[in-house]
Design a protein around this motif. Structure first.
Motif, PDB file in Angstrom:
ATOM      1  N   UNK A  52      64.218  47.977  36.731  1.00  0.00           N
ATOM      2  CA  UNK A  52      64.581  46.821  37.560  1.00  0.00           C
ATOM      3  C   UNK A  52      63.981  45.587  36.890  1.00  0.00           C
ATOM      4  N   UNK A  53      64.795  44.553  36.737  1.00  0.00           N
ATOM      5  CA  UNK A  53      64.322  43.303  36.146  1.00  0.00           C
ATOM      6  C   UNK A  53      64.399  42.251  37.237  1.00  0.00           C
ATOM      7  N   UNK A  54      63.251  41.680  37.580  1.00  0.00           N
ATOM      8  CA  UNK A  54      63.208  40.791  38.741  1.00  0.00           C
ATOM      9  C   UNK A  54      62.221  39.651  38.543  1.00  0.00           C
ATOM     10  N   UNK A  55      62.254  38.693  39.459  1.00  0.00           N
ATOM     11  CA  UNK A  55      61.226  37.652  39.507  1.00  0.00           C
ATOM     12  C   UNK A  55      60.322  37.973  40.697  1.00  0.00           C
ATOM     13  N   UNK A  56      59.301  37.167  40.910  1.00  0.00           N
ATOM     14  CA  UNK A  56      58.385  37.414  42.028  1.00  0.00           C
ATOM     15  C   UNK A  56      59.139  37.255  43.352  1.00  0.00           C
ATOM     16  N   UNK A  57      58.683  37.945  44.403  1.00  0.00           N
ATOM     17  CA  UNK A  57      59.385  37.839  45.684  1.00  0.00           C
ATOM     18  C   UNK A  57      59.485  36.378  46.126  1.00  0.00           C
ATOM     19  N   UNK A  58      60.678  36.007  46.585  1.00  0.00           N
ATOM     20  CA  UNK A  58      60.879  34.653  47.103  1.00  0.00           C
ATOM     21  C   UNK A  58      60.967  33.575  46.042  1.00  0.00           C
ATOM     22  N   UNK A  59      61.094  33.955  44.758  1.00  0.00           N
ATOM     23  CA  UNK A  59      61.152  32.944  43.684  1.00  0.00           C
ATOM     24  C   UNK A  59      62.318  31.990  43.915  1.00  0.00           C
ATOM     25  N   UNK A  60      62.063  30.704  43.704  1.00  0.00           N
ATOM     26  CA  UNK A  60      63.153  29.712  43.819  1.00  0.00           C
ATOM     27  C   UNK A  60      63.977  29.686  42.534  1.00  0.00           C
ATOM     28  N   UNK A  61      63.321  30.064  41.428  1.00  0.00           N
ATOM     29  CA  UNK A  61      64.011  30.128  40.142  1.00  0.00           C
ATOM     30  C   UNK A  61      63.770  31.521  39.565  1.00  0.00           C
ATOM     31  N   UNK A  62      64.843  32.252  39.354  1.00  0.00           N
ATOM     32  CA  UNK A  62      64.699  33.585  38.719  1.00  0.00           C
ATOM     33  C   UNK A  62      64.264  33.379  37.279  1.00  0.00           C
ATOM     34  N   UNK A  63      65.017  32.537  36.565  1.00  0.00           N
ATOM     35  CA  UNK A  63      64.579  32.071  35.235  1.00  0.00           C
ATOM     36  C   UNK A  63      65.386  30.836  34.857  1.00  0.00           C
ATOM     37  N   UNK A  64      64.684  29.872  34.249  1.00  0.00           N
ATOM     38  CA  UNK A  64      65.315  28.605  33.828  1.00  0.00           C
ATOM     39  C   UNK A  64      66.028  28.738  32.488  1.00  0.00           C
TER      40      UNK A  64
END
Ligand code: LCV
Length: 261
Positions: A52-64
């Motif tokens: 699973x590739x994810x950002x932190x919970x609740x991230x406003x930006x997954x990646x810029x």
């Protein structure tokens, strides 16, 4: 010791890589990409049956997206074979188990390609997907174009590339670009459940089908002349004044003034 920009864990043969550099909005710097690639290698080594590739919970930006500060300004191809992102995309495609993108927040540019290169996409409302080369004046590369073409209908790919505007997750689901749209509060459990289903299936069968689909999806023969034409066209863009203007404007936090040369 280098800073950890991603977190890696594995539980019950489900691997998880979390983008963890919120100060730079998880921009895909060379350092972060290398850590992602190392994370995938680590998960492979530890026998993950799904990642699973994810950002932190609740991230406003997954990646810029690409780290724009690292794009070359000396006339070199900014997105050639050696661009770190190309390595990452190849590693995702070659990972011998499914990679699921779990998406909250905005997904920009090179990160949009990264998500599209994943095998399944689960997103929460509020997630958006933007393909941004035209905003920066960048010539996207051929294999990147193929990632988009394999992820969406050509009309949608054209809309995304020509407007560079974010597509909301709700629309992306209707268009079949993402697999599931799940409330943010449930996305983690939901993605884990899909991962568990995959992990219980026959890993060799899945690995081979993934590789078959990768080869079939990339089976677009191109003549040497065609290839040279495409590279030549791209050079027009990265050697242009507009490319430099796009980078200057981004770094100066202002709107670019493109002249078409
Ligand atoms: C370097 C950054 C970045 C960043 N690079 O936070 O596919 S292509 O061809 O387009 C390819 C070349 C590509 O992927 O290009 C990148 C495309 N990405 C984008 O267009 C998105 C750029 N970022 C943004 O629009 C905003 O940062 C968003 C909307 C993502 C988040 O806005 P927010 O107000 O939350 P800041 O803009 O304040 O960003 C926080 C810090 O991260 C840096 C940004 O310059 C800022 O640095 P400072 O704190 O030093 O001011 N940053 C953000 N994105 N792609 N650096």
């Amino acid at each position: 010791m280098t800073d950890a920009l991603v977190r890696i864990d594995i539980d019950d043969r489900i691997g998880c890589i979390t983008l963890d550099h919120p100060a730079r909005r998880n921009a895909l710097s060379e350092a972060l990409v290398h850590q992602l690639i190392a994370g995938l290698a680590d998960l492979k080594e530890r026998g993950a049956r799904v990642a699973i590739l994810r950002a932190a919970p609740g991230a406003k930006v997954w990646s810029a997206g690409h780290d724009v500060t690292e794009l070359p300004r000396d006339g070199r191809d900014p997105l050639g074979w050696d661009d770190p992102l190309r390595y990452l995309i190849r590693e995702i495609e070659n990972f011998p188990a499914p990679v699921i993108a779990q998406v909250e927040g905005g997904v920009w540019g090179g990160a949009c390609e990264t998500v599209m290169a994943c095998d399944l996409i689960v997103a929460a409302p509020g997630a958006t997907f933007a393909a941004t080369p035209a905003k920066l004046g960048v010539p996207y590369n051929v294999s990147g174009m193929l990632t988009f073409l394999n992820a969406a209908d050509i009309r949608i790919v054209k809309e995304m590339l020509f407007t560079a505007q974010p597509i909301p997750a709700e629309r992306a689901e209707r268009l079949g670009i993402i697999n599931y749209l799940v409330p943010a509060a449930e996305i983690e459990a939901y993605t884990r459940a899909i991962a568990a289903t995959i992990a219980a299936n026959a890993p060799l069968s899945i690995a081979v089908m993934k590789e078959q689909l990768r080869i079939l999806a990339g089976a677009h023969p191109m003549s040497p002349q065609g290839f040279e034409r495409v590279q030549g066209l791209r050079r027009l863009v990265y050697e242009s004044e507009d490319y430099l203007e796009g980078l200057r404007a981004f770094l100066g936090k202002r709107k670019p003034e493109f002249q078409g040369r």
